[in-house]
Write a protein that holds these residues in place. Structure first.
Motif, PDB file in Angstrom:
ATOM      1  N   ILE A  56       0.846  -1.205   0.000  1.00  0.00           N
ATOM      2  CA  ILE A  56       0.000   0.000   0.000  1.00  0.00           C
ATOM      3  C   ILE A  56       0.880   1.253   0.000  1.00  0.00           C
ATOM      4  O   ILE A  56       0.613   2.225  -0.727  1.00  0.00           O
ATOM      5  CB  ILE A  56      -0.943  -0.001   1.217  1.00  0.00           C
ATOM      6  CG1 ILE A  56      -1.940  -1.157   1.103  1.00  0.00           C
ATOM      7  CG2 ILE A  56      -1.683   1.328   1.342  1.00  0.00           C
ATOM      8  CD1 ILE A  56      -2.823  -1.333   2.323  1.00  0.00           C
ATOM      9  N   ALA A  57       1.937   1.228   0.806  1.00  0.00           N
ATOM     10  CA  ALA A  57       2.861   2.363   0.830  1.00  0.00           C
ATOM     11  C   ALA A  57       3.543   2.541  -0.516  1.00  0.00           C
ATOM     12  O   ALA A  57       3.775   3.673  -0.971  1.00  0.00           O
ATOM     13  CB  ALA A  57       3.899   2.159   1.933  1.00  0.00           C
ATOM     14  N   LEU A  58       3.849   1.436  -1.187  1.00  0.00           N
ATOM     15  CA  LEU A  58       4.541   1.502  -2.475  1.00  0.00           C
ATOM     16  C   LEU A  58       3.675   2.183  -3.537  1.00  0.00           C
ATOM     17  O   LEU A  58       4.179   2.938  -4.381  1.00  0.00           O
ATOM     18  CB  LEU A  58       4.934   0.090  -2.921  1.00  0.00           C
ATOM     19  CG  LEU A  58       5.902  -0.002  -4.105  1.00  0.00           C
ATOM     20  CD1 LEU A  58       7.238   0.623  -3.749  1.00  0.00           C
ATOM     21  CD2 LEU A  58       6.102  -1.476  -4.503  1.00  0.00           C
ATOM     22  N   LEU A  59       2.366   1.915  -3.524  1.00  0.00           N
ATOM     23  CA  LEU A  59       1.461   2.567  -4.480  1.00  0.00           C
ATOM     24  C   LEU A  59       1.493   4.082  -4.297  1.00  0.00           C
ATOM     25  O   LEU A  59       1.559   4.850  -5.265  1.00  0.00           O
ATOM     26  CB  LEU A  59       0.036   2.044  -4.292  1.00  0.00           C
ATOM     27  CG  LEU A  59      -0.207   0.572  -4.631  1.00  0.00           C
ATOM     28  CD1 LEU A  59      -1.600   0.147  -4.171  1.00  0.00           C
ATOM     29  CD2 LEU A  59      -0.045   0.333  -6.121  1.00  0.00           C
ATOM     30  N   THR A  60       1.443   4.522  -3.038  1.00  0.00           N
ATOM     31  CA  THR A  60       1.493   5.955  -2.769  1.00  0.00           C
ATOM     32  C   THR A  60       2.875   6.509  -3.065  1.00  0.00           C
ATOM     33  O   THR A  60       3.007   7.657  -3.511  1.00  0.00           O
ATOM     34  CB  THR A  60       1.107   6.238  -1.310  1.00  0.00           C
ATOM     35  OG1 THR A  60      -0.222   5.748  -1.073  1.00  0.00           O
ATOM     36  CG2 THR A  60       1.145   7.721  -1.003  1.00  0.00           C
ATOM     37  N   ALA A  61       3.914   5.720  -2.822  1.00  0.00           N
ATOM     38  CA  ALA A  61       5.275   6.168  -3.108  1.00  0.00           C
ATOM     39  C   ALA A  61       5.459   6.474  -4.586  1.00  0.00           C
ATOM     40  O   ALA A  61       6.177   7.411  -4.957  1.00  0.00           O
ATOM     41  CB  ALA A  61       6.275   5.103  -2.656  1.00  0.00           C
ATOM     42  N   ALA A  62       4.802   5.704  -5.453  1.00  0.00           N
ATOM     43  CA  ALA A  62       4.890   5.967  -6.889  1.00  0.00           C
ATOM     44  C   ALA A  62       4.272   7.324  -7.219  1.00  0.00           C
ATOM     45  O   ALA A  62       4.836   8.114  -7.993  1.00  0.00           O
ATOM     46  CB  ALA A  62       4.195   4.856  -7.668  1.00  0.00           C
TER      47      ALA A  62
END
Length: 739
Positions: A53-59
């Motif tokens: 979930i954090a990775l999606l926002t990180a993108a």
């Protein structure tokens, strides 16, 4: 004078360390016990899911960061894209989320301290403060003090802490793998609960992934940010997720789950079993470092959020006052410290972790929405070096997962989230809306296409626009005069860092319902007029929003539109019927019943040429407005300004005019003082002028209707263009009637 720039001295490793340093640590040292108690070995999957979930926002953060390298990170992106209403939610959410997270880290710090140091509870009447909380309060005060006085070289210390923590966790993992027994991971999914604990536990541990967006706050200092910023943001999330998952799987495979479940310092006890006292001491030291550094980083980050909010006037700029000795935003740090101490006292470690997580999930969801808005609106200055893969699925999934995860928190935490959003919106409506100046890209996009958008969307967007920015409304009806009105209004808006509002009013017969007219009328002419206004505003480099208004009235609707769109100044053309009251911008009815809440300029256009400007003055508020307009024309068009004063005593007149000009920034204007007839003096000096800027008459309505006015005679007699200026003022009914 040279431009100041930030040196691009942060390489890819340094940027990566910033991200890892804000995330690695407290989560894996404090939360495994609570996570395993709820979900068993499935807790490892919760850490992985949190990372995804954090990775999606990180993108999304990576794209926004390369396009808008500004201080404030996620708050700035949301405020810029969605506007100050959502900016208030994001700013307060980020600020309080960091305060809750800091309180959580300090409570974790207290838990580690009491494992080797006996700290008695403090009893104050019916209130009992445990040893853990006492240590947490002391630690919180210490780190607030460190940030308050501005200890130097904290960045290098943070890098050293990151390397030490990674080394400790690496050694711990190796010993765990040497003693791993995969049978201890079975059943991976608790047979009595199934996968139901997965999402609640993901919410609990999500506090472990806060901070990767902080890399975007230093985007201007990163070498080759188009490549290195997304690598640092995405890389930090991937590395931290891998470390968390690997450590937890190792722990659960090396010892019985009962050793970990519910244990507040589980990794210390596991290290004692696997490595011995030295391992336990190392993990204890690591826990202290992790919780302390995470708290320090959060307190440090909060001051940047406050700075950005103060800059946008969401909160008072006084919050950012710099200490004369320490050079730190001491008020912001002190207030943040107060919140942290209160949160430590009032909540347990689980509540603190959940509160920090839920507030950041709101921000991450809004950040993904912000990316979608920027892509759809596609403003000219949005040029990211990195773009999100699989758009629009990535930001949509990021927004959905962030918001959906909130539903799996305890009811009290969900109520906290809802209550907080309501508070932030009320804060904007009551306090910030009247002070904020920045309009979001979403608001601009909707209002510039108001004729294409649903009426409800336009109404909602208008109702939440900031009032603090200077707004100049220009009613547009005639293509021949449109450019001159936009040029004049746009220049005033630009001089005040404001927004130009172009309004075209379409009069509909009384027999036709407005909703029916909306679907049946041909608006091609209106669209063409407003499109030209947008092009002219672009040439001036001034923000513009445009509206088409359907009304059964024509001229009278101008005043309603000015109030609807929060105009500070209305610039309009001179109508053939003198607008109902000669020399005034109001109709007779408006004059008697209302005081206009905005300034008015009325242009009698004979060819807009601001090269030679004449400003007659006898003092008064209307002349003050005339002077401010003359200053704008002087700044943008290098106008030669002549000030004229007619007085019986020339010497006194010269003294008055000289002082008046100096007080209004026009001391270098040509000064002319004459005696005799006022109207003749104005006409005489206007012969070689290109524009006459004159205050509307101070005579009352009845006097002007019966006897005529100076202004009307001048407008008819001079050959140049005339600009009537009327300042908003409060006057009694008697003053409006009789002057």
């Amino acid at each position: 004078m040279t431009d100041e720039e930030l040196a691009k001295d942060l390489g890819p490793l340094a940027a990566l360390t910033i991200g890892i340093g804000t995330m690695i640590g407290a989560g894996i040292f404090v939360l495994p016990g609570a996570a395993v108690l709820q979900a068993g070995p499935l807790a490892a999957a919760a850490f992985v899911l949190g990372g995804v979930i954090a990775l999606l926002t990180a993108a999304s953060a990576s794209e926004l960061g390369t396009a808008m390298p500004k201080s404030g990170g996620a708050y700035y992106y949301i405020n810029h894209a969605l506007g100050p209403l959502f900016g208030s939610v994001a700013g307060w959410g980020n600020w309080m989320g960091l305060a809750f997270a800091s309180a959580f880290y300090m409570t974790g710090f207290g838990q580690y301290v009491v494992t080797f140091l006996s700290v008695p509870s403090l009893v104050i009447g019916p209130v009992v403060i445990s040893g853990v909380k006492l240590v947490a309060l002391a630690g919180g005060l210490l780190f607030v003090f460190i940030n308050y006085v501005g200890a130097k070289e904290t960045g290098k210390l943070q890098n050293a802490i990151v390397l030490i923590l990674l080394a400790i966790l690496a050694v711990f993992t190796v010993f765990g793998l040497l003693n791993a027994d995969l049978a201890k991971l079975r059943p991976f999914i608790p047979p009595d609960k199934g996968v139901s604990p997965l999402l609640p536990v993901t919410g609990l541990i999500f506090v472990s992934y806060l901070g990767f967006v902080q890399i975007t706050s230093v985007a201007e200092e990163i070498k080759d940010p188009g490549k290195n910023l997304p690598r640092a943001v995405l890389g930090s999330v991937i590395i931290v997720t891998a470390v968390y998952a690997l450590v937890l799987v190792t722990v659960l495979a090396a010892v019985d789950n009962s050793v970990v479940a519910g244990n507040e310092t589980a990794v210390v006890d596991v290290a004692r079993i696997l490595i011995g006292p030295v391992g336990a001491a190392a993990m204890l030291f690591g826990g202290l470092l992790a919780t302390a550094s995470s708290a320090n980083a959060s307190i440090l980050a909060s001051s940047r959020i406050n700075f950005a909010m103060g800059r946008d006037r969401i909160v008072s700029e006084n919050l950012n006052e710099i200490h004369p000795r320490f050079g730190t935003p001491y008020r912001s740090i002190a207030i943040t410290g107060g919140f942290i101490l209160v949160f430590i006292l009032l909540a347990d470690v689980g509540t603190l972790a959940n509160a920090g997580s839920v507030l950041h999930l709101i921000i991450y969801g809004l950040l993904n929405v912000s990316l979608i808005v920027m892509r759809i609106a596609d403003p000219d200055d949005y040029q990211p070096d990195y773009t999100v893969p699989l758009y629009p699925f990535t930001p949509i999934l990021g927004a959905i997962t962030s918001f959906a995860l909130i539903a799996f928190f305890a009811d009290t935490i969900v109520l906290l989230a809802v209550g907080f959003v309501v508070f932030a919106m009320l804060w904007y409506a009551v306090y910030a809306r009247g002070k904020a100046t920045k309009q979001g890209i979403l608001g601009k996009y909707v209002l510039q296409r108001s004729e294409e958008m649903p009426a409800a969307a336009v109404s909602a967007t208008t109702s939440v626009q900031p009032d603090g920015g200077f707004r100049v409304m220009v009613p547009l009806a005639n293509p021949q005069s449109e450019r001159d009105l936009v040029t004049l209004g746009g220049s005033v808006a630009k001089a005040n860092n404001g927004t130009l509002v172009g309004v075209h009013i379409v009069q509909v017969p009384d027999q036709t319902a407005l909703e029916s007219a909306r679907t049946e009328y041909d608006f091609a002419e209106a669209d063409e007029l407003l499109e030209q206004a947008r092009l002219d505003a672009d040439e001036l480099d001034v923000d513009i929003e445009t509206h088409t208004v359907l009304s059964h009235r024509s001229f009278e609707e101008v005043f309603d539109a000015a109030e609807t769109y929060n105009a500070d100044l209305v610039v309009m053309g001179w109508g053939p019927d003198s607008h109902g009251a000669p020399g005034r911008a109001e109709s007779a009815i408006e004059e008697m019943t209302n005081t206009l809440p905005y300034d008015v300029l009325v242009l009698k256009d004979r060819g807009f040429d601001p090269s030679e400007v004449l400003v007659p003055t006898a003092g008064g508020p209307d002349s003050d407005l005339s002077a401010s307009i003359a200053l704008v024309l002087k700044e943008f068009y290098d106008a030669n300004v002549t000030l004229l004063h007619v007085a019986d005593d020339v010497d006194k007149g010269e003294a008055f005019l000289s002082k008046w000009a100096e007080e209004r920034g026009l001391s270098d204007a040509t000064l002319a003082v004459e005696s005799g007839d006022v109207e003749m003096a104005i006409e005489s000096h206007a012969q070689d002028k290109s524009l006459l800027v004159i205050g509307a008459t101070e005579r009352g309505l009845l006097s002007r209707l019966v006897r005529g006015t100076l202004v009307l005679d001048v407008v008819d007699d001079v050959e140049c263009s005339v600009l009537l200026a009327e300042r908003t003022r409060k006057r009694s009914l008697r003053e409006r009637l009789f002057g």
